[in-house]
Write an enzyme that holds these catalytic residues in place. Structure first.
Site, short mmCIF file in Angstrom:
data_model
loop_
_atom_site.label_atom_id
_atom_site.label_comp_id
_atom_site.label_asym_id
_atom_site.label_seq_id
_atom_site.Cartn_x
_atom_site.Cartn_y
_atom_site.Cartn_z
N LYS A 64 -17.50 -2.62 0.66
CA LYS A 64 -16.51 -2.02 1.55
C LYS A 64 -17.09 -0.94 2.46
O LYS A 64 -16.43 -0.49 3.39
CB LYS A 64 -15.35 -1.44 0.73
CG LYS A 64 -14.56 -2.48 -0.02
CD LYS A 64 -13.37 -1.86 -0.76
CE LYS A 64 -12.34 -1.35 0.22
NZ LYS A 64 -11.12 -0.85 -0.46
N TYR A 78 -2.49 0.46 10.01
CA TYR A 78 -2.66 -0.22 8.73
C TYR A 78 -1.41 -0.07 7.87
O TYR A 78 -0.86 -1.05 7.36
CB TYR A 78 -3.87 0.33 7.98
CG TYR A 78 -3.92 -0.09 6.52
CD1 TYR A 78 -4.30 -1.38 6.17
CD2 TYR A 78 -3.56 0.81 5.51
CE1 TYR A 78 -4.32 -1.77 4.83
CE2 TYR A 78 -3.58 0.42 4.18
CZ TYR A 78 -3.96 -0.87 3.84
OH TYR A 78 -3.97 -1.26 2.53
N SER A 132 0.83 -1.21 0.00
CA SER A 132 0.00 0.00 0.00
C SER A 132 0.85 1.25 0.00
O SER A 132 1.93 1.29 0.62
CB SER A 132 -0.91 0.00 1.22
OG SER A 132 -1.54 1.26 1.39
#
Length: 318
Positions: free
Chosen positions: A178, A140, A117
């Site tokens: 999501k 994250y 990411s």
């Protein structure tokens, strides 16, 4: 056989569909369907089998899964919520699970392509795949960075392809499940269709109203990169996957408004809970990806967002 973890999710299901378009159907999808609505992402896909992520983990830990039959593992399964602060949960899902799958692949010489990411870059302004540029703002991003670091330490042990793909802001079909973590394009469309104004953040930290910048990439383009690496097994490394161009949230909102021919924008205060943990600017440096040989163009917001809106309209997604 091709294994796709997270195969019922956003990028994973689009990858399965793209593999189908190439005539590949011997696909094992691994996922957690606790959020049962994700089944819709696979309805029009052709797969060989489905396995729950816990069962998959048990099998590879016990060395009981498809010995010698796995062509490649695309590891896309993860908790993708940038606002999740349960560090134990995040590390278990994103780091420990990934490490187990990777360590299964290494001694068996199974190619391994996984999702990293752009969140690993944090508030930095240089987006090159180097440790000096990596400073995530949330747990994250840290979970993704830690696994990247683990892979880097083990590159020398790999006898098959190992690729980490640092996705920037991906949007497109099959993301409705999501919820709050769906792309801003999806949220803007929902707001417009119920007669509301499209809501953007006011200016914060030297950015004007709605002028925060992100590298927005259509999911089809993101999947095309994965398929290219599948076709080029000698290429390994960690690579950025974005368009290479930053655009504003205003640009995305205007693209949605332009598609429907109506709507307006309202600017709301920047949330206090995001201050200090929000990326106001991202722009992929594609030097390494281009040097590896990937030469296909990427759609900009003005091209990709209307195509996404059209898909949503055709599929009756609210």
């Amino acid at each position: 056989m091709i294994i796709v973890t997270g195969g019922a999710g956003f990028i994973g299901s689009n990858l399965v569909k793209a593999l189908n378009a190439q005539g590949k159907t011997d696909i094992l999808v691994v996922d957690n369907l606790k959020n049962g609505i994700k089944f819709k992402n696979l309805v029009d896909c052709s797969i060989w089998d489905f396995m729950d992520k816990k069962k998959f983990l048990e099998n590879i830990q016990n060395n009981t899964i498809f010995e010698g039959d796995v062509e490649i593992i695309f590891h896309l399964g993860a908790c993708s919520s940038t606002t999740e602060w349960d560090g134990s949960y995040m590390m278990e899902n994103n780091y420990t699970y990934s490490r187990i799958v990777f360590n299964y692949c290494l001694p068996r010489h199974i190619p391994f392509i996984y999702a990293s990411s752009a969140s690993v870059y944090g508030s930095g302004t240089v987006f090159q795949e180097k440790t000096v540029n990596e400073a995530p703002l949330n747990v994250y991003g840290y979970s993704k960075l830690l696994f990247d670091q683990y892979v880097r330490h083990h590159f020398s042990h790999a006898r098959a392809q190992v690729v980490g793909l640092r996705y920037f802001n991906v949007y497109g079909p099959r993301e409705s499940h999501k919820g709050t973590m769906a792309s801003v394009a999806s949220h803007f469309r929902r707001q417009l269709l119920v007669g509301e104004s499209i809501r953007l953040f006011e200016g914060f930290a030297d950015y004007g109203n709605g002028e925060q910048l992100r590298d927005f990439i259509h999911v089809d383009d993101a999947c095309a990169v994965k398929l290219w690496f599948l076709a080029n097994p000698k290429q390994s490394g960690i690579f950025n996957v974005g368009t290479g161009h930053a655009q504003t949230f205003n640009d995305v909102a205007r693209a949605v408004i332009g598609h429907y021919g109506r709507g307006d924008i309202t600017y709301i205060p920047f949330p206090k809970h995001l201050q200090g943990s929000y990326q106001s600017y991202t722009q992929a440096d594609l030097s390494n990806l281009r040097a590896a040989g990937y030469s296909a163009p990427f759609r900009n917001v003005e091209e990709g967002v209307p195509a996404y809106m059209e898909w949503l309209d055709q599929h009756g997604v609210d």
